[in-house]
Design an enzyme around this catalytic site. Sequence first.
Site, PDB file in Angstrom:
ATOM      1  N   ILE A  70      -0.288 -35.113  32.445  1.00 55.91           N
ATOM      2  CA  ILE A  70      -0.743 -34.539  33.705  1.00 55.91           C
ATOM      3  C   ILE A  70      -0.203 -33.127  33.889  1.00 55.91           C
ATOM      4  O   ILE A  70      -0.882 -32.258  34.451  1.00 55.91           O
ATOM      5  CB  ILE A  70      -0.322 -35.459  34.870  1.00 55.91           C
ATOM      6  N   LYS A 233      12.987 -42.462  40.251  1.00 59.69           N
ATOM      7  CA  LYS A 233      11.933 -41.892  41.087  1.00 59.69           C
ATOM      8  C   LYS A 233      12.323 -41.918  42.558  1.00 59.69           C
ATOM      9  O   LYS A 233      12.072 -40.961  43.299  1.00 59.69           O
ATOM     10  CB  LYS A 233      10.623 -42.661  40.864  1.00 59.69           C
ATOM     11  N   THR A 272      -1.820 -41.281  30.472  1.00 56.58           N
ATOM     12  CA  THR A 272      -0.895 -40.273  29.969  1.00 56.58           C
ATOM     13  C   THR A 272      -0.098 -40.845  28.797  1.00 56.58           C
ATOM     14  O   THR A 272      -0.085 -42.060  28.580  1.00 56.58           O
ATOM     15  CB  THR A 272       0.076 -39.853  31.086  1.00 56.58           C
TER      16      THR A 272
END
Length: 423
Positions: A70, A233, A272
């Site tokens: 990405i 994250k 991805t």
Amino acid sequence: MPLPFIYELVSNGAPEWAPEWMSDPWRVLQVVVVLGILYLIKRYSSGTTNTAERDMHGRVIMMTGGTSGIGAATARDLATRGAQLVLLTRLPPSHPFLADYIGELREQTNNEMIYAEQVDLTSLHSIRQFATKWIDNAPPRRLDMLILCAATLTPPGGKRTETDEGIEEMWMVNYLANFHLMGILSPALRAQPFDRDVRIIIPTCSSYIASPSLSEALVKKQWSPRKAYARSKLAMMVFGQAFQKHLDAYKRPDDLPMTARVLFADPGFARTPGMRRWLTRGSLWGLAVYTFSYIIPWFLLKDEAQGAQSILYAAIEPSLVRGPGGKFIKECMEVDFARLDVKDDEIAKQLWEASDKLVEKTEKEQAAMRALEKKNRELKEKEKQDAEKAQEMDALVDAIKKGKEKEADKKPSRRQKKKGNNP
């Protein structure tokens, strides 16, 4: 052409060359309904397309992860719009792959303002070297945007791995490297003029929802790839909110308000390299299954360009700089966070302090190791020079000895002299 053909089908039925099932209206209707449903599912899984427009000429954008997945799709779109890109990569700019990639990108986007800087996100020392060099520039360099696309993951069932500096790899690359980079670049971000639209874009994913609490350390016994990735994250999102408050608290010399904004963007599920590694569990058998069943991920997952749309919306949409920072973008629209602790000040404070201590401790240890290695290299170099000098002296002594021996051989003895004198 389509309308007369449809009229012919309705009036006279299917032609002779058509399969038998086409002569059955009910069967045709079933096929049409199934195809319509499949189209709607594919359309839904492809996500929303960014419709925001903005002139990016002259804007300096620093990116991590801009060479694959990405991040590469985002870099290509921004370069096409005329932005100047500074890609932070693990490889040196002279590496053949990177040189070819940048040359190709320049040619495809008709934009020569694309550069690469070597930064190893698994090394705090490498990050500090680059970031301090950037902010030490006088006058301060222009920096309009920082996009942190780089991330890594350990596939399911994989073993816990550490960087050369002794930090768990996903925690280092996905969180601590960004923490360190943003902390050092903070003066450069705050020094930008008031009329400049400065954005820090942090791509994330929905895995943060399942993360264990940040208030407790993830010990090795409880470690798993899923927990470690989700935790990194969540940490990045908590730190991003805290960093926005850090920017807002800065008092500019001109007494104008801070215009830098932290924005989060969820690209969604896309095909991805990271997703492929997760689905294949990092094995050749998994890769074979993925290849033969590729129609399923193709149908249900976005491609890389579709995954970049929310990041591009966060980078381009003019309205996002109005109001406070810390907004969360998903499918090109602002949404709420799924966890309340993302904005918890106490957790953010604990995370920031613990990260600072870890960075300080690691850098001191690595500095001591580098000093010791340097000393050892100097000692080896000195020993090597001393050995070379000793060899030179030995060679010189040998040469002198040989010269004297030759002279002695050539010089006549007394008996030879007497014989020569007597006829």
